[in-house]
Design a protein around this motif. Structure first.
Motif, PDB file in Angstrom:
ATOM      1  N   LYS A   9     -33.009 -29.045   5.363  1.00  0.00           N
ATOM      2  CA  LYS A   9     -32.299 -29.135   6.897  1.00  0.00           C
ATOM      3  C   LYS A   9     -32.645 -27.994   7.657  1.00  0.00           C
ATOM      4  O   LYS A   9     -33.044 -28.104   8.862  1.00  0.00           O
ATOM      5  CB  LYS A   9     -30.947 -29.317   6.377  1.00  0.00           C
ATOM      6  CG  LYS A   9     -30.444 -30.673   5.962  1.00  0.00           C
ATOM      7  CD  LYS A   9     -28.939 -30.671   5.815  1.00  0.00           C
ATOM      8  CE  LYS A   9     -28.442 -32.003   5.233  1.00  0.00           C
ATOM      9  NZ  LYS A   9     -26.860 -31.890   5.154  1.00  0.00           N
ATOM     10  N   ASN A  10     -32.343 -26.707   7.097  1.00  0.00           N
ATOM     11  CA  ASN A  10     -32.784 -25.564   7.747  1.00  0.00           C
ATOM     12  C   ASN A  10     -34.324 -25.630   8.357  1.00  0.00           C
ATOM     13  O   ASN A  10     -34.405 -25.215   9.295  1.00  0.00           O
ATOM     14  CB  ASN A  10     -32.382 -24.508   7.067  1.00  0.00           C
ATOM     15  CG  ASN A  10     -31.079 -24.249   7.116  1.00  0.00           C
ATOM     16  OD1 ASN A  10     -30.148 -24.542   7.840  1.00  0.00           O
ATOM     17  ND2 ASN A  10     -30.401 -23.602   5.939  1.00  0.00           N
ATOM     18  N   LEU A  12     -36.060 -28.143   8.613  1.00  0.00           N
ATOM     19  CA  LEU A  12     -36.397 -29.056   9.693  1.00  0.00           C
ATOM     20  C   LEU A  12     -35.919 -28.417  11.252  1.00  0.00           C
ATOM     21  O   LEU A  12     -36.514 -28.656  12.349  1.00  0.00           O
ATOM     22  CB  LEU A  12     -35.502 -30.243   9.477  1.00  0.00           C
ATOM     23  CG  LEU A  12     -36.117 -31.323   8.387  1.00  0.00           C
ATOM     24  CD1 LEU A  12     -35.066 -32.519   8.095  1.00  0.00           C
ATOM     25  CD2 LEU A  12     -37.126 -31.966   8.786  1.00  0.00           C
ATOM     26  N   LEU A  13     -34.694 -27.654  11.190  1.00  0.00           N
ATOM     27  CA  LEU A  13     -34.100 -27.310  12.475  1.00  0.00           C
ATOM     28  C   LEU A  13     -34.961 -26.210  13.093  1.00  0.00           C
ATOM     29  O   LEU A  13     -35.325 -26.032  14.055  1.00  0.00           O
ATOM     30  CB  LEU A  13     -32.692 -26.522  11.900  1.00  0.00           C
ATOM     31  CG  LEU A  13     -31.769 -26.292  13.195  1.00  0.00           C
ATOM     32  CD1 LEU A  13     -31.451 -27.610  14.074  1.00  0.00           C
ATOM     33  CD2 LEU A  13     -30.821 -25.445  12.708  1.00  0.00           C
ATOM     34  N   PHE A  16     -38.001 -27.986  14.310  1.00  0.00           N
ATOM     35  CA  PHE A  16     -37.650 -28.422  15.908  1.00  0.00           C
ATOM     36  C   PHE A  16     -37.577 -27.420  16.803  1.00  0.00           C
ATOM     37  O   PHE A  16     -38.126 -27.325  17.980  1.00  0.00           O
ATOM     38  CB  PHE A  16     -36.229 -28.947  15.385  1.00  0.00           C
ATOM     39  CG  PHE A  16     -35.772 -29.452  17.002  1.00  0.00           C
ATOM     40  CD1 PHE A  16     -36.118 -30.604  17.507  1.00  0.00           C
ATOM     41  CD2 PHE A  16     -34.735 -28.673  17.497  1.00  0.00           C
ATOM     42  CE1 PHE A  16     -35.588 -30.714  18.866  1.00  0.00           C
ATOM     43  CE2 PHE A  16     -34.127 -29.054  18.633  1.00  0.00           C
ATOM     44  CZ  PHE A  16     -34.781 -30.194  19.472  1.00  0.00           C
ATOM     45  N   LEU A  17     -36.931 -26.136  16.422  1.00  0.00           N
ATOM     46  CA  LEU A  17     -36.906 -25.130  17.441  1.00  0.00           C
ATOM     47  C   LEU A  17     -38.267 -24.655  17.892  1.00  0.00           C
ATOM     48  O   LEU A  17     -38.504 -24.300  18.919  1.00  0.00           O
ATOM     49  CB  LEU A  17     -36.068 -23.905  16.705  1.00  0.00           C
ATOM     50  CG  LEU A  17     -34.413 -24.028  17.044  1.00  0.00           C
ATOM     51  CD1 LEU A  17     -33.618 -23.332  15.999  1.00  0.00           C
ATOM     52  CD2 LEU A  17     -34.009 -24.301  18.356  1.00  0.00           C
ATOM     53  N   LEU A  19     -41.107 -25.870  17.713  1.00  0.00           N
ATOM     54  CA  LEU A  19     -41.933 -26.910  18.459  1.00  0.00           C
ATOM     55  C   LEU A  19     -41.385 -27.273  20.036  1.00  0.00           C
ATOM     56  O   LEU A  19     -41.880 -27.135  20.868  1.00  0.00           O
ATOM     57  CB  LEU A  19     -42.047 -28.324  17.944  1.00  0.00           C
ATOM     58  CG  LEU A  19     -42.819 -28.384  16.587  1.00  0.00           C
ATOM     59  CD1 LEU A  19     -42.942 -29.774  15.949  1.00  0.00           C
ATOM     60  CD2 LEU A  19     -44.270 -28.030  16.720  1.00  0.00           C
TER      61      LEU A  19
ATOM     62  N   PHE B   5     -24.763 -29.815  10.119  1.00  0.00           N
ATOM     63  CA  PHE B   5     -26.277 -29.911  10.366  1.00  0.00           C
ATOM     64  C   PHE B   5     -26.329 -30.698  11.599  1.00  0.00           C
ATOM     65  O   PHE B   5     -27.032 -30.234  12.555  1.00  0.00           O
ATOM     66  CB  PHE B   5     -27.033 -30.796   9.579  1.00  0.00           C
ATOM     67  CG  PHE B   5     -28.306 -31.020   9.632  1.00  0.00           C
ATOM     68  CD1 PHE B   5     -29.288 -29.901   9.749  1.00  0.00           C
ATOM     69  CD2 PHE B   5     -28.958 -32.055  10.019  1.00  0.00           C
ATOM     70  CE1 PHE B   5     -30.574 -30.280   9.954  1.00  0.00           C
ATOM     71  CE2 PHE B   5     -30.136 -32.275  10.566  1.00  0.00           C
ATOM     72  CZ  PHE B   5     -31.258 -31.238  10.385  1.00  0.00           C
ATOM     73  N   LYS B   8     -25.259 -28.414  14.498  1.00  0.00           N
ATOM     74  CA  LYS B   8     -26.582 -27.399  14.880  1.00  0.00           C
ATOM     75  C   LYS B   8     -27.643 -28.036  15.577  1.00  0.00           C
ATOM     76  O   LYS B   8     -28.199 -27.431  16.363  1.00  0.00           O
ATOM     77  CB  LYS B   8     -26.920 -26.688  13.295  1.00  0.00           C
ATOM     78  CG  LYS B   8     -26.086 -25.616  12.870  1.00  0.00           C
ATOM     79  CD  LYS B   8     -26.778 -24.873  11.798  1.00  0.00           C
ATOM     80  CE  LYS B   8     -26.263 -25.440  10.431  1.00  0.00           C
ATOM     81  NZ  LYS B   8     -27.152 -24.716   9.357  1.00  0.00           N
ATOM     82  N   PHE B   9     -27.906 -29.174  15.055  1.00  0.00           N
ATOM     83  CA  PHE B   9     -29.126 -29.846  15.864  1.00  0.00           C
ATOM     84  C   PHE B   9     -28.840 -29.836  17.330  1.00  0.00           C
ATOM     85  O   PHE B   9     -29.551 -29.801  18.148  1.00  0.00           O
ATOM     86  CB  PHE B   9     -29.206 -31.030  14.935  1.00  0.00           C
ATOM     87  CG  PHE B   9     -30.532 -31.924  15.725  1.00  0.00           C
ATOM     88  CD1 PHE B   9     -31.872 -31.579  15.264  1.00  0.00           C
ATOM     89  CD2 PHE B   9     -30.501 -32.661  16.870  1.00  0.00           C
ATOM     90  CE1 PHE B   9     -33.078 -32.251  15.713  1.00  0.00           C
ATOM     91  CE2 PHE B   9     -31.436 -33.474  17.009  1.00  0.00           C
ATOM     92  CZ  PHE B   9     -32.733 -32.978  16.604  1.00  0.00           C
ATOM     93  N   ALA B  12     -28.746 -26.619  19.288  1.00  0.00           N
ATOM     94  CA  ALA B  12     -30.159 -26.390  19.282  1.00  0.00           C
ATOM     95  C   ALA B  12     -30.949 -27.006  20.632  1.00  0.00           C
ATOM     96  O   ALA B  12     -31.574 -26.445  21.367  1.00  0.00           O
ATOM     97  CB  ALA B  12     -30.735 -26.597  18.095  1.00  0.00           C
ATOM     98  N   VAL B  16     -32.432 -25.607  24.032  1.00  0.00           N
ATOM     99  CA  VAL B  16     -33.786 -25.777  24.527  1.00  0.00           C
ATOM    100  C   VAL B  16     -33.812 -26.366  25.717  1.00  0.00           C
ATOM    101  O   VAL B  16     -34.699 -25.898  26.618  1.00  0.00           O
ATOM    102  CB  VAL B  16     -34.563 -26.713  23.038  1.00  0.00           C
ATOM    103  CG1 VAL B  16     -35.805 -27.150  23.742  1.00  0.00           C
ATOM    104  CG2 VAL B  16     -34.519 -26.052  22.112  1.00  0.00           C
ATOM    105  N   LEU B 488     -48.998 -29.221  23.041  1.00  0.00           N
ATOM    106  CA  LEU B 488     -47.568 -28.881  23.240  1.00  0.00           C
ATOM    107  C   LEU B 488     -47.310 -28.234  24.470  1.00  0.00           C
ATOM    108  O   LEU B 488     -46.434 -28.329  25.279  1.00  0.00           O
ATOM    109  CB  LEU B 488     -47.052 -28.052  22.185  1.00  0.00           C
ATOM    110  CG  LEU B 488     -47.090 -28.690  20.566  1.00  0.00           C
ATOM    111  CD1 LEU B 488     -46.850 -27.443  19.595  1.00  0.00           C
ATOM    112  CD2 LEU B 488     -46.218 -29.782  20.591  1.00  0.00           C
ATOM    113  N   TYR B 534     -51.917 -25.869  13.867  1.00  0.00           N
ATOM    114  CA  TYR B 534     -51.277 -25.442  15.108  1.00  0.00           C
ATOM    115  C   TYR B 534     -52.091 -24.322  15.480  1.00  0.00           C
ATOM    116  O   TYR B 534     -52.418 -23.447  14.863  1.00  0.00           O
ATOM    117  CB  TYR B 534     -49.920 -25.141  14.778  1.00  0.00           C
ATOM    118  CG  TYR B 534     -49.137 -24.377  15.899  1.00  0.00           C
ATOM    119  CD1 TYR B 534     -48.743 -25.195  17.101  1.00  0.00           C
ATOM    120  CD2 TYR B 534     -48.859 -23.217  15.909  1.00  0.00           C
ATOM    121  CE1 TYR B 534     -48.179 -24.747  18.134  1.00  0.00           C
ATOM    122  CE2 TYR B 534     -48.302 -22.422  17.012  1.00  0.00           C
ATOM    123  CZ  TYR B 534     -48.148 -23.292  18.159  1.00  0.00           C
ATOM    124  OH  TYR B 534     -47.372 -22.534  19.176  1.00  0.00           O
TER     125      TYR B 534
END
Lengths: 180, 692
Positions: A9-10, A12-13, A16-17, A19, B5, B8-9, B12, B16, B488, B534
């Motif tokens: 999960k971390n 993934l997070l 995400f941040l 990108l 989770f 947090k998502f 975030a 952003v 991106l 990347y």
């Protein structure tokens, strides 16, 4: 309760941040089309192409069919420059049916499919049809833009179409474009 | 109830969104000062002819949109080229402090290295051992692969200080390049006379923990004077493969420090006048072999790879639409050249190829191009010592005829590339390899869908050492690739691709009994996998990070390549590979360049040294744990005087010690590479300023 392990999960997070930070959800763009260059050429079309005497009085009507970032640039052009001493007036159309008489009709990329209908509608009226998308000069536009492999901006010239509309294109402009 | 989770998502996401909106508002207030002036509309005719269709590109956009022809003959941008392509620039090579081509190529997704025999290190791609004739290495258009086994030899060999750009196809190239490009093409372009525009001198010194790693010096001179252009470049050096101890399968050991020479000697000359050009390359790679073919010999012996290449080409542009290019090439090689000694029997075979090629490029319209051509080559190989070929003769000759065709249609919706190459060889028959590619770049996004067949030509010794009386046939491969790319931001790009490689009747090297080896077409092999990359290029520097994964998925029927008990992985090469390479500008002169390579666990055969074991001396399958290699290089440009640059760095900081594993169940134990190495580089470019 989610079964995903915490470190996944971390991760993934974090991804995400990362990108997102790079603009995935931003209005980040690719190398932009320089519509200022398009407007520059439009100005040169106005400057060099000769319309018949019947169309040489009053404001110069620059029609735009559809929506495109070029409109902002054409508005700037109209505000700062004259067409052989005449005021340039921008007239916007949403559909081909709405199109009325103008000196130059700029067909935005999104309206490329209307070229044939426009051609039938305008017939031999003294209007210069300029296509934003490559290839439209082969489908009935008088001129259409093309970006070459080295990114140089050019325009295709359909000379017979121009002449059909009773317009004259000088050699100077032909040198700048590509005859089809 | 919202899980932590999710909370947090969304938190975030909110941050952003806020930042991006602020940025967007800032962006919208920016204007283009030069172009908003009224004068802009009054440009003269000459200025109008140069007007660009897009904004000024960023550094990254210049790179990813630069035109390359390695994958299509007709130049296309990397994002529209009909292959999965990696571009490596001279700047990246210089900044990273790369010691040789191995360091450069290891950072490319899917590329790895293993050991063959007699200290020779070869290349692998996407999990497949590609050392013999499956990856074509071109330097300025010359095929470096030696003609006896079609191999290429890596490690302090090819001159990297003279490289301008490397274009790497991580996929098949046979439809253009023929039988050595089955799995990939590495196209090295060195600096032209105009690029050098003066004189350039570069020196590299590397010291391992227990001995010298390399001391090389490279000199280049070149200039363009009107239509005439020349360049001459040379490399001379000394090096060692390792400072570690090598153990063969019998348990005998050999200390490689100071005794595993890799000495490069290379001269590259280019001349051109208008459309006419000449290229001449002399390459002599002198090695000393202490590990032997299977057992460690009583004394190390010398083994050289000598090659000479010459090409004469004329690009005849008949008009704007038609270009005809006749080309003749001569290649003369004495690879694996070994003098008779107490340790080993002599090996001295001369291989020569004379080829003629005529190609035509026809731009039917601006968006439709056709490239077609014919090629004929004659291979001759002569035994120069007491040996003879299997048919009893001292000399063998083969003729090869080929024709190729490629069509390219650039359409608003999609670019279509189709083509095929047909080869007919007097010895091993024919091969027809078609390919089709669909590519397109739309604003920030690009995609590629590619289907290619490719083949590997049997080399002279493959034919000579065929196991069966029926002889050897070309092996055939089918590759499907799908790539997606997404910009991106204007300064960063993310690409991902998946592939499936399927090879029918691969030419497999077998060790048959004692001191007898042979080649045979056998079964099926291949891999499938995923590669992502990347890239970002900013004012402060750049980052390239990539990940590569392959699996054999049980499709490899060749026991020699298999890992017993693990049908997903092949010998020597890890399933997962992660590379990270960055350059951070500390100021105008200094940059710090870290690189990190992660290799997951791999498998290979090692010596059974347990004296109590019944299997003493019989190779044992061994799992090599994952490794992380960390390198750091500090580079300083224009130090004291303009053009003088210096760098210092450490490769393999944590002393993980590179190990080259044999990718087939053959006679050779894993070969150690360099240990931690301190590298110092100095370069001076004396360039005459170009007049504007």
């Amino acid at each position: 309760m989610s079964r995903k392990p915490k470190h996944i999960k971390n991760a993934l997070l974090f991804t995400f941040l990362l990108l997102s930070g790079q603009g995935l959800f931003n209005r980040a763009r690719a190398q932009d089309v320089d519509y200022k260059s398009y407007s520059l050429f439009v100005y040169n079309f106005i400057k060099y192409i000769e319309w018949p005497d019947s169309k040489s009085q009053g404001d110069f009507v620059l029609g735009v069919l559809g929506d495109s970032p070029v409109i902002r640039e054409l508005e700037k052009l109209a505000a700062t420059k004259k067409a052989k001493g005449r005021t340039i007036v921008i007239k916007r159309f949403s559909t081909a049916e709405e199109v009325t008489e103008c000196h130059l009709l700029y067909v935005t990329a999104g309206k490329s499919g209307t070229i044939k209908a426009l051609r039938d509608k305008i017939k031999n009226k003294p209007m210069l049809i300029v296509g934003e998308r490559e290839g439209l000069a082969r489908k009935g536009a008088s001129l259409s833009f093309v970006t070459l492999e080295d990114d140089v901006l050019k325009f295709d010239i359909n000379k017979s179409e121009i002449e059909l509309h009773n317009l004259k294109i000088p050699g100077t402009l032909i040198l700048l474009g590509l005859l089809i | 109830m919202i899980s932590p989770f999710r909370f947090k998502f969304f938190f975030a996401l909110l941050i952003v969104w806020g930042i991006q909106n602020a940025k967007a508002q800032q962006d919208s207030t920016r204007s283009k000062p030069g172009k908003d002036s009224i004068d802009y509309y009054d440009l003269n005719l000459e200025q109008l002819m140069k007007i660009k269709g897009h904004d000024l590109p960023t550094e990254l956009e210049s790179l990813i949109n630069s035109l390359i022809s390695v994958a299509s003959k007709k130049p296309l941008s990397t994002r529209e080229s009909p292959s999965i392509v990696t571009l490596v620039t001279a700047e990246e090579i210089k900044n990273s402090g790369a010691r040789d081509l191995v360091d450069v190529l290891r950072l490319v997704p899917g590329i790895d290295f293993g050991v063959d025999v007699e200290g020779v290190v070869g290349i692998a791609i996407r999990g497949n051992w590609a050392h013999e004739g499956k990856v074509l290495l071109l330097i300025d258009g010359q095929e470096m692969n030696e003609m006896l086994y079609a191999s290429t030899q890596f490690g302090n060999h090819y001159p990297i200080d003279q490289i301008k750009r490397i274009e790497i196809i991580r996929g098949p190239g046979s439809a253009i390049y023929g039988g050595y490009a089955e799995y990939g093409v590495i196209n090295i372009i060195t600096q032209s006379g105009a690029d050098i525009n003066g004189i350039s001198v570069a020196g590299t010194y590397g010291a391992m923990k227990d001995g010298m790693a390399r001391q090389n010096i490279s000199i280049a001179a070149g200039k363009k004077i009107n239509d005439f252009e020349f360049s001459i470049a040379g490399l001379v050096g000394q090096g060692n493969r390792s400072d570690q101890v090598y153990s063969d399968f019998t348990g005998r050991t050999f200390n490689m420090a100071g005794s595993s020479s890799l000495n490069p000697n290379n001269v590259n000359i280019g001349l051109s006048w208008k459309g006419l050009s000449f290229r001449g390359i002399y390459d002599s790679y002198q090695t000393s072999v202490g590990d032997g073919y299977d057992k460690i010999p009583p004394k190390p012996y010398s083994q050289d790879f000598n090659s000479m290449f010459a090409e004469l080409k004329y690009v005849w542009q008949i008009n704007k639409k038609i270009t005809i290019t006749p080309r003749v090439n001569y290649k003369r090689q004495q690879p694996w050249l070994t003098p008779q000694s107490d340790s080993v029997a002599a090996f001295n075979i001369l291989a020569e190829r004379i080829s003629a090629n005529l190609s035509l490029s026809y731009n039917i319209t601006r968006n439709i191009n056709l490239v077609t051509g014919v090629e004929v080559f004659h291979d001759a190989s002569t035994e120069l010592d007491t040996g003879h070929f299997v048919d009893g003769s001292k000399m063998v000759n083969y003729m090869n005829y080929s024709g190729f065709l490629q069509g390219l249609v650039k359409h608003r919706i999609v670019n279509v590339i189709f083509g095929a190459r047909y080869d007919k060889n007097s010895q091993y028959g024919d091969a027809l390899v078609p390919r089709v590619g669909l590519t397109k770049k739309i604003n920030r996004t690009n995609f590629k869908l590619l289907y290619s067949q490719s083949f590997r030509s049997p080399a002279i010794e493959n034919i000579n050492q065929a196991l069966t009386p029926q002889g050897i046939r070309p092996e055939r491969t089918e590759v499907i690739e799908l790539e997606g790319g997404y910009q991106l931001t204007r300064k960063s790009l993310f690409t991902i691709n998946i592939y499936n490689i399927s090879t029918l009747n691969p030419i497999v090297y077998y060790v048959v009994g004692l001191n007898t080896d042979a080649y045979v077409n056998f079964g099926h092999s291949g891999t499938r996998g995923i590669e992502t990359e990347y890239r970002t290029r900013q004012r402060w520097g750049y980052i390239t990070a990539n990940y590569a994964f392959y699996t054999a998925q049980g499709s490899t029927e060749v026991p020699n390549y298999q890992v017993p008990g693990n049908s997903n992985q092949l010998l020597a090469f890890p399933s997962h590979k992660i590379n990270f390479n960055a350059s951070i500008n500390l100021n105008k002169h200094f940059s710090i360049n870290p690189s990190v390579l992660f290799r997951s666990a791999s498998y290979g055969y090692v010596t059974n040294t347990n004296p109590d074991s019944a299997a003493l001396g019989i190779p044992l399958l061994h799992k090599f744990e994952a490794q992380v290699f960390v390198n750091l290089f500090l580079n300083c440009n224009n130090i004291f005087v303009k053009g003088l640059s210096a760098g210092i760095g450490v490769y393999d900081i944590f002393d993980q010690q590179t190990l080259f594993i044999e990718p087939y169940n053959g006679p050779h134990a894993p070969l150690p590479g360099t240990s931690r190495e301190l590298v110092v580089r100095l370069r001076y470019d004396l360039t005459k300023e170009k007049k504007e």
